[in-house]
Design a protein around this motif. Structure first.
Motif, PDB file in Angstrom:
ATOM      1  N   LEU A   1       6.903  48.000  32.471  1.00 54.99           N
ATOM      2  CA  LEU A   1       7.291  47.099  33.545  1.00 54.99           C
ATOM      3  C   LEU A   1       8.367  47.761  34.685  1.00 54.99           C
ATOM      4  CD1 LEU A   1       6.677  45.327  31.022  1.00 54.99           C
ATOM      5  CD2 LEU A   1       7.628  43.304  32.496  1.00 54.99           C
ATOM      6  N   ASP A   2       8.202  47.721  35.778  1.00 62.35           N
ATOM      7  CA  ASP A   2       9.105  47.727  36.543  1.00 62.35           C
ATOM      8  C   ASP A   2      10.409  47.196  36.689  1.00 62.35           C
ATOM      9  OD1 ASP A   2       8.354  46.126  38.451  1.00 62.35           O
ATOM     10  OD2 ASP A   2       7.356  47.213  39.583  1.00 62.35           O
ATOM     11  N   LEU A   3      11.351  47.105  37.314  1.00 60.43           N
ATOM     12  CA  LEU A   3      12.420  46.695  37.288  1.00 60.43           C
ATOM     13  C   LEU A   3      12.301  45.173  37.784  1.00 60.43           C
ATOM     14  CD1 LEU A   3      15.484  48.929  38.087  1.00 60.43           C
ATOM     15  CD2 LEU A   3      14.891  48.051  35.642  1.00 60.43           C
ATOM     16  N   THR A   4      11.217  44.901  38.645  1.00 57.14           N
ATOM     17  CA  THR A   4      11.128  43.603  39.092  1.00 57.14           C
ATOM     18  C   THR A   4      10.147  42.779  38.078  1.00 57.14           C
ATOM     19  OG1 THR A   4       8.911  44.233  40.131  1.00 57.14           O
ATOM     20  CG2 THR A   4      10.986  44.488  41.374  1.00 57.14           C
ATOM     21  N   GLY A   5       9.959  43.193  36.897  1.00 56.49           N
ATOM     22  CA  GLY A   5       9.013  42.812  35.867  1.00 56.49           C
ATOM     23  C   GLY A   5       7.529  42.768  36.347  1.00 56.49           C
ATOM     24  N   ARG A   6       7.001  43.759  37.098  1.00 58.30           N
ATOM     25  CA  ARG A   6       5.546  43.735  37.416  1.00 58.30           C
ATOM     26  C   ARG A   6       5.093  44.962  36.320  1.00 58.30           C
ATOM     27  NH1 ARG A   6       2.993  47.644  40.814  1.00 58.30           N
ATOM     28  NH2 ARG A   6       5.050  48.465  41.286  1.00 58.30           N
ATOM     29  N   VAL A   7       3.794  44.787  35.646  1.00 57.72           N
ATOM     30  CA  VAL A   7       3.299  45.638  34.896  1.00 57.72           C
ATOM     31  C   VAL A   7       2.771  46.803  35.697  1.00 57.72           C
ATOM     32  CG1 VAL A   7       1.264  45.928  33.099  1.00 57.72           C
ATOM     33  CG2 VAL A   7       2.661  43.751  33.192  1.00 57.72           C
ATOM     34  N   VAL A   8       3.099  48.090  35.335  1.00 58.25           N
ATOM     35  CA  VAL A   8       2.782  48.990  36.058  1.00 58.25           C
ATOM     36  C   VAL A   8       1.697  50.135  35.102  1.00 58.25           C
ATOM     37  CG1 VAL A   8       4.502  49.169  37.698  1.00 58.25           C
ATOM     38  CG2 VAL A   8       4.791  50.108  35.517  1.00 58.25           C
ATOM     39  N   SER A   9       1.817  49.883  33.734  1.00 55.47           N
ATOM     40  CA  SER A   9       1.060  50.692  32.882  1.00 55.47           C
ATOM     41  C   SER A   9       0.649  49.687  31.676  1.00 55.47           C
ATOM     42  CB  SER A   9       1.744  51.870  32.682  1.00 55.47           C
ATOM     43  OG  SER A   9       0.918  52.561  31.965  1.00 55.47           O
TER      44      SER A   9
END
Length: 335
Positions: A282-290
């Motif tokens: 997850l990135d720092l916004t909580g979005r799943v990136v992988s």
């Protein structure tokens, strides 16, 4: 560590394809950033390569004793080094708050150490504190410190502590803290009325080894708080404890290398051999990136490799989910 060149190597006898070594002579007992550039010369013309990734190194022998109260400048200056990075790309920001002494509150007067000596910490940053390396003696195998963690009580804000026994190639997680860690550190607590709490971590399996320890305040993109206060850091003969007591079902997760470049290895060890159901980045916004493909997560496997080559430099979270629990660990991509 001030960006100035410290040495140059001129060795005409070095041939392409051969391995060469050079001993840098640095002032002892201090941290330095090392960056390498190659220079090709043809006649009067010089061609410079792109600089290598910067490496933080400590010059001098590891400490044989470690006890820092941050009250005596001459003794304590060599013990720690702080630097603040912008989380989304890993860039060091010298103008951001750095770890420094403070006399606002201390366990052993007059000073303690804090990540934000002049106000609240800066959102969207990670503020690192490196301790000088030390050799673990047989009689004092516990790493101890007193602290107050007035860090915002959300998943993206926390103070972390890690240690390395391979000179910083990989880091092992020792725990994380924020206002939720201790009831008396809740929303109404201030640095003046919050109690000090001790943390003790065992290094009994590393007697004779050289160990690095680092602290980090990870601040999410939104919000801020007072910060982390540390005092009386050192090696003791105290009984190592984990506060609160760790559940037998809580997995031990190691991430290496950290920082990573193109891939990251995740090792998950738990006593109950619970089924891992999801592993995500997850990135720092909580979005799943992988995420780890489902067919690669099996009941037998406890070692996973994630390709992060397409992700930009910066800080990320690895989230793992088991049949009974879930957890998050932070790691950094730096190129």
């Amino acid at each position: 560590s001030n960006g100035q060149p410290i040495d140059s190597i001129s060795a005409p006898q070095i041939q392409a394809g051969n391995q060469s070594r050079y001993l840098l002579r640095l002032p002892p007992k201090q941290f330095v950033w090392l960056t390498l550039r190659a220079v090709g010369k043809r006649g009067d013309r010089s061609t410079y390569s792109q600089p290598s990734q910067s490496v933080l190194a400590y010059s001098g022998a590891p400490l044989t004793e470690l006890w820092a109260t941050f009250d005596r400048d001459a003794a304590d200056t060599i013990v720690f080094y702080g630097f603040n990075v912008r989380t989304n790309d890993g860039t060091i920001i010298p103008t951001n708050p750095q770890w420094a002494r403070t006399n606002v509150r201390s366990l052993s007067p007059p000073n303690a150490l804090t990540d934000s000596p002049s106000g609240n910490y800066t959102p969207g940053t990670t503020n690192f504190l490196m301790l000088a390396p030390f050799v673990v003696p047989a009689g004092r195998t516990t790493f101890s410190f007193a602290h107050i963690a007035l860090i915002r009580a959300t998943a993206s804000h926390y103070g972390a502590i890690e240690y390395s026994t391979d000179f910083g190639k990989s880091w092992k997680w020792w725990g994380s803290f924020n206002r939720q860690s201790v009831q008396e550190w809740g929303s109404g607590a201030t640095v003046q009325n919050a109690p000090w709490y001790w943390v003790h971590r065992s290094l009994a399996n590393h007697v004779g080894d050289t160990v690095y320890v680092r602290f980090a305040v990870v601040a999410g993109a939104l919000g801020s708080d007072d910060g982390w206060y540390l005092d009386n850091i050192g090696l003791t003969d105290s009984v190592a404890t984990v506060e609160p007591p760790a559940s037998p079902a809580e997995p031990v997760v190691e991430i290496s290398p950290n920082p990573a470049t193109d891939r990251v290895e995740i090792t998950i060890d738990d006593q109950l051999r619970m089924q891992i159901t999801h592993i995500e980045v997850l990135d720092l916004t909580g979005r799943v990136v992988s995420s780890m493909p489902a067919h690669m997560i099996t009941a037998q496997s406890r070692h996973y490799v994630l390709d992060v080559s397409t992700l930009a430099s910066g800080a990320y979270f690895i989230r793992y989910v088991t049949e009974r629990s879930a957890g998050v660990r932070v790691f950094t991509i730096a190129r």
